[in-house]
Structure formats: C-alpha cells, structure tokens
Design an enzyme around this catalytic site. Structure first.
Site, PDB file in Angstrom:
ATOM      1  N   GLU A  50       4.003   4.113   2.913  1.00 56.39           N
ATOM      2  CA  GLU A  50       5.123   4.391   3.818  1.00 56.39           C
ATOM      3  C   GLU A  50       6.338   4.908   3.036  1.00 56.39           C
ATOM      4  O   GLU A  50       6.996   5.864   3.442  1.00 56.39           O
ATOM      5  CB  GLU A  50       5.472   3.128   4.603  1.00 56.39           C
ATOM      6  CG  GLU A  50       6.721   3.215   5.458  1.00 56.39           C
ATOM      7  CD  GLU A  50       7.697   2.088   5.161  1.00 56.39           C
ATOM      8  OE1 GLU A  50       8.860   2.383   4.803  1.00 56.39           O
ATOM      9  OE2 GLU A  50       7.290   0.921   5.278  1.00 56.39           O
ATOM     10  N   HIS A  51       6.636   4.281   1.894  1.00 55.70           N
ATOM     11  CA  HIS A  51       7.746   4.739   1.058  1.00 55.70           C
ATOM     12  C   HIS A  51       7.503   6.153   0.526  1.00 55.70           C
ATOM     13  O   HIS A  51       8.396   7.000   0.542  1.00 55.70           O
ATOM     14  CB  HIS A  51       7.929   3.782  -0.129  1.00 55.70           C
ATOM     15  CG  HIS A  51       8.802   2.604   0.162  1.00 55.70           C
ATOM     16  ND1 HIS A  51       9.910   2.294  -0.594  1.00 55.70           N
ATOM     17  CD2 HIS A  51       8.740   1.658   1.133  1.00 55.70           C
ATOM     18  CE1 HIS A  51      10.491   1.207  -0.102  1.00 55.70           C
ATOM     19  NE2 HIS A  51       9.791   0.800   0.939  1.00 55.70           N
TER      20      HIS A  51
END
Length: 419
Positions: A50-51
């Site tokens: 996600e990052h």
C-alpha cells in the site's frame, strides 16, 4: 441518495451513491486482501505494498501522482486493515477521470523501485517504533496475537523488521499478482457522481485486469489466552476480552448496543462507576470488534499498579450485574446513539463510501439503512441478557496486560470473578 451497481466486462463491481447538493466525489478502490492473508515470512507485505503504490508507476513519478491530485485541489490516501486494502481520492466532480486514472495506475503499474522500497521500509520502521513506544497501542497488538495465537489474523498489520527486510520488489510483484485482480476488487464512489460516467471511466482504465482466484483465507479461531509484558512505566494497561460476534452473527447489533451501555461514553456504566465513583482510571471503554468469521468483545483501561486487582473486581461486577440492572432507559439511549451515529455518518461521503464498500465486501450486497435501524430497534433486554450469558464465560477470557502489572492476579483468579 441514489445507489447504482454495475459490473465491468471483467466482473469488477462498480457501486455509486449519488448524494444531492454535493460538488465533490469520494472515490475508492478496495482490494480483498489484508494482513490475515499473509503467510508467516511475508508479515507486513500488504501494508508495505500500500505504501509503495504511491512511489511511482511506469508513467508517473511519486511527485507526479501527488501533483496531479493536488493541482485540482484533491487529496489521495490509502489504508490497510486485517481484511482489506483501500486506495481513495477526494476531488471535484469534473475531475473524476483524474482520480480513476491515478488509482487504476497505482494498483496496476507500480514499479516498486528498489531505492524507493528501501526508503519506505525505513518509514515503516518508524511506524513500528512509534507503536512499540505507545503502551496503549501495544496492549492491543499483544491482545490480537494472544487471542489468535499463531494465526495470520493475530499478526500485526505493520509486520516486523525481520520479515520486512526480506521483502524485495519481486515479492511485492508476486503478492500483487496474487490478490490485485478483477475478482478481488470493488470500486465505490459517493457524492456528486454520475454512474454511467464512472462505469465508462472504470471500463477504460481497469478492463485490462484479469480474472483469477485468490488463495483461500484461513478460517480464524479465537483461542482464550493471556499475554503479560512488564514495562517500567507508571500504569498498568489492561484488556479483558471474550469471544464476540462475527459480521454474520445474529447478535452483532446486540453486541453494539451492550457495548454502548457498558463502556460507550461518559454516561456509560464503566465510566460512571470505574472513573467517576471509584477513581480507578482516567479513561475506560468497551469495544466490539468483528471480522468475517470471528469477533471479540473487550474492555480496555489503564490504572495504577496498586489498584489493578480492585479494577479487575469492579469491571467483573459491573458486567455480571448488568443483566439484572440494565434499564429500558439505558437501552433506548444506546439505540438512539447508534442510530444517530449511523445516520450522521451516512451523510458524510467518505464515511458512506467506506460503509458501502464494507457491506459489499462482507455480505456481497448493500443493506438498506432502514433494515439496519429496524434490527437495532428490535433489540430488547432479553436479547442483551442472552448476549451477556453467552459471552462472558470465564473459560473464554483473554487477558492482555502491559506495564506496571507485577501485582496483577493470575488469570485463574481473574476468571473466577466471572463465575
């Protein structure tokens, strides 16, 4: 509010909720993958992925991603939970295509540059450090690992340094390919959204995603346990918890009503007795947390090391006495608070977006607000008494205690308080 549902040619579900008198759109992509889908040596990969989605694609740098959104006054963010990952934007209705284009790009074309990956791991290590330094966060992390010991659902969403260090770009691509596919994705937009336009844009940018099966999710099993971590700090942070309701449990809304009565605010029983009358804690609350196949009901507070056992007795007494002493007035107040919370949040585009996505993820359909409110309104004292009797069983208790806890009684003695 007008709700429309359609499917792309590759079966991705598109849900829009048009809200009148809005100029903005909240748009999100949900992927059915979270920390509970990770195997042991890839703990934290869902959150890391996600990052990294914001760190550049084949056609956009990380700065370009941010600029394209901010140049039109929008914002972009993401989150990872135990069961799903979400990427979302908020922007004006005329800029919808920018949002669809960017979100589809970052979930399909992220490059996972090794240098960016190294830097982002460092950022997550700071997140880990902040959590470790926060006893009120760690007592919950410890609780999850105790109640679901040796299970993916019991592991930290953030992962740990050892597993994160061993995750490279190749592993990220492999994980993305396993879970970021058409049968595992939901698109939701709320606010000033035209469904036909949304569907057309999603078909334009997301139709290339293939359909495939995801690895099966392991069924979770709540296992009563305890975990104690002594730290040289001023307070004892304690969670007393029991097996609760999954999202599919018939007593789900009963658990929410009872949680509100027991520890849902300043007028709740625990707050009034434990804090106001006895002075045993500054803050205390109950919680009912649910997943697709399991759930927990618990009480959290922090108290002085010399008052830990007085605190334990008082909490147990409050729960045991609730069945016979809860009034109709308390039940009605709890219902009104829950009703107000649901209706107020449904008027917020971001909250409504999350609510729609969660329902589609869990139930495969949308649930009308009136249906939810009717279920809550139907709850009576008998339902609450049944919930108390079925939930607060000594052998089902899990304890997570952290801090100045050397004087805390052993678990067998605390469990006897619930007999």
């Amino acid at each position: 509010m007008t709700t429309n549902i359609s499917s792309l040619t590759n079966n991705i579900k598109i849900i829009s909720n048009n809200m009148q008198n809005f100029s903005s759109v909240s748009l999100g992509i949900w992927i059915e993958v979270g920390s509970r889908n990770e195997i042991e040596d890839e703990q934290g990969i869902s959150h890391l992925l996600e990052h990294m989605a914001f760190k550049g694609t084949k056609t956009r740098s990380s700065k370009q991603i941010a600029l394209e959104i901010e140049n039109v006054g929008g914002d972009i963010n993401a989150s990872t939970s135990v069961e799903r990952t979400n990427y979302y934007v908020r922007l004006l209705e005329n800029d919808l295509e920018i949002g669809v284009s960017i979100l589809s790009d970052i979930i399909q074309n992220s490059t996972f540059d090794p240098n960016e990956l190294k830097k982002e791991k460092s950022v997550i290590f700071q997140e880990l450090a902040a959590t470790l330094d926060s006893p009120d966060d760690m007592v919950f992390e410890n609780f999850q690992s105790a109640a679901y010991h040796d299970q993916p659902i019991g592991r930290s969403i953030l992962g740990n340094k050892e597993t994160l260090l061993n995750i490279d770009s190749t592993k990220l691509v492999s994980y993305l390919n396993k879970f970021y596919h058409a049968d595992n994705i939901i698109i939701v937009a709320t606010g000033a959204v035209d469904h036909e336009k949304l569907h057309s844009l999603c078909e334009k940018y997301l139709s290339n995603l293939d359909r495939t099966d995801s690895p099966k999710t392991n069924i979770a099993s709540y296992r009563p346990n305890e975990i104690r971590e002594i730290r040289n700090i001023e307070q004892a942070h304690i969670i007393y918890a029991f097996e609760g309701c999954s999202y599919h449990d018939s007593q789900l809304y009963v658990s929410h009503v009872f949680s509100n009565i027991l520890g849902g605010g300043m007028s709740s029983r625990l707050f009034q007795n434990i804090r106001e009358n006895l002075g045993l804690a500054y803050s205390i609350f109950s919680f009912s947390s649910s997943y697709k196949d399991t759930g927990v009901f618990g009480i959290y507070s922090a108290t002085s090391p010399d008052k830990v056992n007085d605190y334990s007795i008082s909490v147990a007494q409050e729960i045991k006495n609730s069945g016979s002493s809860i009034s109709e007035e308390e039940i009605q107040k709890a219902k009104k608070q829950i009703r107000a919370g649901l209706l107020i949040s449904s008027e917020n585009p971001v909250a409504r977006m999350n609510q729609v996505a969660r329902q589609m993820s869990i139930y495969g359909k949308l649930i009308e607000m009136n249906e939810i409110l009717e279920k809550i309104e139907s709850i009576n004292k008998n339902h609450i008494n049944d919930f108390i009797e079925n939930t607060f069983k000594p052998e089902k208790m899990t304890i997570s205690a952290l801090g100045a806890i050397s004087k805390l009684d052993e678990i067998s003695k605390i469990r006897r308080l619930y007999e």
